[in-house]
Design a protein around this motif. Structure first.
Motif, PDB file in Angstrom:
ATOM      1  N   SER A 109       7.923  -0.245  -5.976  1.00 40.57           N
ATOM      2  CA  SER A 109       6.456  -0.314  -6.079  1.00 40.57           C
ATOM      3  C   SER A 109       5.819  -0.500  -4.704  1.00 40.57           C
ATOM      4  CB  SER A 109       6.028  -1.455  -6.997  1.00 40.57           C
ATOM      5  OG  SER A 109       6.415  -1.199  -8.318  1.00 40.57           O
ATOM      6  N   LEU A 110       6.457  -1.304  -3.877  1.00 43.21           N
ATOM      7  CA  LEU A 110       5.963  -1.485  -2.517  1.00 43.21           C
ATOM      8  C   LEU A 110       5.982  -0.154  -1.768  1.00 43.21           C
ATOM      9  CD1 LEU A 110       4.967  -3.214  -0.165  1.00 43.21           C
ATOM     10  CD2 LEU A 110       7.375  -3.715   0.359  1.00 43.21           C
ATOM     11  N   GLN A 111       7.100   0.574  -1.860  1.00 44.52           N
ATOM     12  CA  GLN A 111       7.211   1.867  -1.184  1.00 44.52           C
ATOM     13  C   GLN A 111       6.119   2.835  -1.650  1.00 44.52           C
ATOM     14  OE1 GLN A 111      11.424   2.388  -2.205  1.00 44.52           O
ATOM     15  NE2 GLN A 111      11.768   2.810  -0.022  1.00 44.52           N
ATOM     16  N   GLU A 112       5.823   2.832  -2.933  1.00 40.26           N
ATOM     17  CA  GLU A 112       4.780   3.695  -3.485  1.00 40.26           C
ATOM     18  C   GLU A 112       3.415   3.349  -2.879  1.00 40.26           C
ATOM     19  OE1 GLU A 112       3.004   4.148  -7.893  1.00 40.26           O
ATOM     20  OE2 GLU A 112       5.193   4.277  -7.741  1.00 40.26           O
ATOM     21  N   ASN A 113       3.111   2.053  -2.773  1.00 36.88           N
ATOM     22  CA  ASN A 113       1.854   1.614  -2.171  1.00 36.88           C
ATOM     23  C   ASN A 113       1.796   1.953  -0.686  1.00 36.88           C
ATOM     24  OD1 ASN A 113      -0.116  -0.508  -3.788  1.00 36.88           O
ATOM     25  ND2 ASN A 113       1.903  -0.238  -4.731  1.00 36.88           N
ATOM     26  N   LEU A 114       2.929   1.858  -0.001  1.00 36.19           N
ATOM     27  CA  LEU A 114       2.959   2.170   1.425  1.00 36.19           C
ATOM     28  C   LEU A 114       2.797   3.662   1.666  1.00 36.19           C
ATOM     29  CD1 LEU A 114       5.693  -0.280   2.765  1.00 36.19           C
ATOM     30  CD2 LEU A 114       3.224  -0.617   2.493  1.00 36.19           C
ATOM     31  N   ARG A 115       3.305   4.476   0.754  1.00 36.96           N
ATOM     32  CA  ARG A 115       3.082   5.935   0.853  1.00 36.96           C
ATOM     33  C   ARG A 115       1.591   6.242   0.800  1.00 36.96           C
ATOM     34  NH1 ARG A 115       7.977   6.683  -1.504  1.00 36.96           N
ATOM     35  NH2 ARG A 115       7.264   6.317  -3.620  1.00 36.96           N
ATOM     36  N   PHE A 116       0.902   5.587  -0.109  1.00 35.23           N
ATOM     37  CA  PHE A 116      -0.548   5.775  -0.206  1.00 35.23           C
ATOM     38  C   PHE A 116      -1.214   5.379   1.112  1.00 35.23           C
ATOM     39  CE2 PHE A 116      -4.823   4.262  -0.837  1.00 35.23           C
ATOM     40  CZ  PHE A 116      -5.396   5.244  -1.625  1.00 35.23           C
ATOM     41  N   ALA A 117      -0.853   4.228   1.645  1.00 38.66           N
ATOM     42  CA  ALA A 117      -1.450   3.749   2.898  1.00 38.66           C
ATOM     43  C   ALA A 117      -1.172   4.713   4.044  1.00 38.66           C
ATOM     44  CB  ALA A 117      -0.924   2.356   3.237  1.00 38.66           C
ATOM     45  N   ARG A 118       0.028   5.231   4.109  1.00 39.60           N
ATOM     46  CA  ARG A 118       0.370   6.182   5.170  1.00 39.60           C
ATOM     47  C   ARG A 118      -0.422   7.477   5.036  1.00 39.60           C
ATOM     48  NH1 ARG A 118       6.684   4.877   4.393  1.00 39.60           N
ATOM     49  NH2 ARG A 118       6.826   3.158   5.900  1.00 39.60           N
ATOM     50  N   GLU A 119      -0.585   7.943   3.822  1.00 38.20           N
ATOM     51  CA  GLU A 119      -1.286   9.205   3.583  1.00 38.20           C
ATOM     52  C   GLU A 119      -2.789   9.091   3.797  1.00 38.20           C
ATOM     53  OE1 GLU A 119      -0.289  10.588  -0.337  1.00 38.20           O
ATOM     54  OE2 GLU A 119       1.849  10.695   0.140  1.00 38.20           O
ATOM     55  N   HIS A 120      -3.366   7.951   3.458  1.00 43.60           N
ATOM     56  CA  HIS A 120      -4.822   7.820   3.460  1.00 43.60           C
ATOM     57  C   HIS A 120      -5.380   7.022   4.636  1.00 43.60           C
ATOM     58  CE1 HIS A 120      -5.147   9.757  -0.424  1.00 43.60           C
ATOM     59  NE2 HIS A 120      -4.107   9.047  -0.796  1.00 43.60           N
ATOM     60  N   VAL A 180      -4.144  -5.869   3.610  1.00 43.80           N
ATOM     61  CA  VAL A 180      -3.814  -5.886   5.036  1.00 43.80           C
ATOM     62  C   VAL A 180      -2.311  -5.815   5.258  1.00 43.80           C
ATOM     63  CG1 VAL A 180      -5.893  -6.965   5.984  1.00 43.80           C
ATOM     64  CG2 VAL A 180      -4.080  -8.406   5.051  1.00 43.80           C
ATOM     65  N   GLY A 181      -1.559  -6.487   4.419  1.00 44.50           N
ATOM     66  CA  GLY A 181      -0.105  -6.445   4.535  1.00 44.50           C
ATOM     67  C   GLY A 181       0.438  -5.053   4.305  1.00 44.50           C
ATOM     68  N   LYS A 182      -0.105  -4.372   3.307  1.00 42.87           N
ATOM     69  CA  LYS A 182       0.362  -3.008   3.028  1.00 42.87           C
ATOM     70  C   LYS A 182       0.043  -2.070   4.193  1.00 42.87           C
ATOM     71  CE  LYS A 182      -0.873  -3.666  -1.642  1.00 42.87           C
ATOM     72  NZ  LYS A 182      -1.572  -3.142  -2.810  1.00 42.87           N
ATOM     73  N   VAL A 183      -1.155  -2.210   4.767  1.00 44.72           N
ATOM     74  CA  VAL A 183      -1.524  -1.376   5.918  1.00 44.72           C
ATOM     75  C   VAL A 183      -0.557  -1.623   7.079  1.00 44.72           C
ATOM     76  CG1 VAL A 183      -3.255  -1.178   7.749  1.00 44.72           C
ATOM     77  CG2 VAL A 183      -3.945  -1.008   5.379  1.00 44.72           C
ATOM     78  N   LEU A 184      -0.230  -2.879   7.322  1.00 44.26           N
ATOM     79  CA  LEU A 184       0.669  -3.214   8.436  1.00 44.26           C
ATOM     80  C   LEU A 184       2.112  -2.785   8.140  1.00 44.26           C
ATOM     81  CD1 LEU A 184      -0.868  -6.695   9.234  1.00 44.26           C
ATOM     82  CD2 LEU A 184      -0.995  -4.648  10.681  1.00 44.26           C
ATOM     83  N   LEU A 185       2.574  -3.010   6.931  1.00 44.01           N
ATOM     84  CA  LEU A 185       3.936  -2.605   6.565  1.00 44.01           C
ATOM     85  C   LEU A 185       4.094  -1.088   6.586  1.00 44.01           C
ATOM     86  CD1 LEU A 185       4.622  -5.043   3.585  1.00 44.01           C
ATOM     87  CD2 LEU A 185       5.706  -5.109   5.852  1.00 44.01           C
ATOM     88  N   ALA A 186       3.022  -0.361   6.318  1.00 42.43           N
ATOM     89  CA  ALA A 186       3.077   1.104   6.298  1.00 42.43           C
ATOM     90  C   ALA A 186       3.478   1.680   7.652  1.00 42.43           C
ATOM     91  CB  ALA A 186       1.731   1.675   5.862  1.00 42.43           C
ATOM     92  N   HIS A 187       3.337   0.910   8.703  1.00 44.06           N
ATOM     93  CA  HIS A 187       3.679   1.391  10.040  1.00 44.06           C
ATOM     94  C   HIS A 187       5.118   1.098  10.430  1.00 44.06           C
ATOM     95  CE1 HIS A 187      -0.210   2.916  11.095  1.00 44.06           C
ATOM     96  NE2 HIS A 187      -0.684   1.927  10.375  1.00 44.06           N
ATOM     97  N   LEU A 188       5.853   0.470   9.552  1.00 44.11           N
ATOM     98  CA  LEU A 188       7.272   0.250   9.799  1.00 44.11           C
ATOM     99  C   LEU A 188       8.059   1.451   9.301  1.00 44.11           C
ATOM    100  CD1 LEU A 188       7.658  -3.477   8.658  1.00 44.11           C
ATOM    101  CD2 LEU A 188       7.259  -2.605  10.975  1.00 44.11           C
ATOM    102  N   SER A 189       9.200   1.695   9.911  1.00 43.95           N
ATOM    103  CA  SER A 189      10.059   2.793   9.463  1.00 43.95           C
ATOM    104  C   SER A 189      10.707   2.418   8.135  1.00 43.95           C
ATOM    105  CB  SER A 189      11.135   3.084  10.506  1.00 43.95           C
ATOM    106  OG  SER A 189      12.080   2.022  10.529  1.00 43.95           O
TER     107      SER A 189
END
Length: 178
Positions: A83-94, A48-57
């Motif tokens: 590593s966080l940025q890599e996970n957030l890229r996945f969340a943004r893409e998917h 859930v944190g990654k999904v929410l962080l993915a919406h930040l610039s």
């Protein structure tokens, strides 16, 4: 959703670098996940944190995590900004994110965003499953189910599909599964 998947479902918001559990509904299984309302966890170790962080610039993320000592909860926890940025890229893409034993050993979670009527992400929901009940097929099934329910909840709040972060659609999973 709990009736359909028989697993624990959680509703969460972002507060700084933490997630806060607003609501949880435990599944009926004898072995189930417990997440107490009001619990705070570091966002970077949760789906859930990654999904929410993915919406930040990128700028907001850099400021939020400047000089941050990434606390780990398990050996699988994200421990650095790249590593966080890599996970957030996945969340943004998917349009969803996973937690593979990052916040708790033996637990896997999938999360999806909840949008409001303006297209802003205001919360996230997740379903968590103990490892002994998680298979690749079950993960695919739960991801689709969660995306459907998150989309339904978002529409209830006035969200119109297509609003929100460009390229970040809850229907991406469905399209990629075909």
């Amino acid at each position: 959703m709990v009736e359909e998947c028989a697993e624990t479902v959680k509703l969460v918001v972002l507060d700084g670098r933490d997630v806060v559990y607003l609501a949880t509904q435990e599944g009926p299984q004898s072995v189930r996940l417990v997440a107490l309302v009001g619990t705070r966890l570091p966002a970077h170790v949760t789906a859930v944190g990654k999904v929410l962080l993915a919406h930040l610039s990128d700028t907001e993320l850099a400021q939020l995590y400047a000089s941050y000592d990434f606390p780990t909860r398990t050996p699988n926890s994200i421990s650095n900004f790249s590593s966080l940025q890599e996970n957030l890229r996945f969340a943004r893409e998917h349009g969803y994110a996973y937690d593979h034993e990052e916040s708790s050993l033996g637990v896997n979670c999938v999360a999806a965003p909840i949008y409001d009527h303006t297209g802003e992400v205001i919360a996230a929901m997740s379903v968590g499953v103990p490892n002994h009940r998680m298979t690749t097929n079950r993960l695919v099934e739960l991801t689709q189910l969660l995306l459907d329910y998150a989309s339904q909840l978002s529409r209830t709040l006035g969200w119109i599909e297509g609003r929100g972060v460009p390229g970040y659609s809850m229907n991406h999973y469905e399209a990629s599964a075909r």
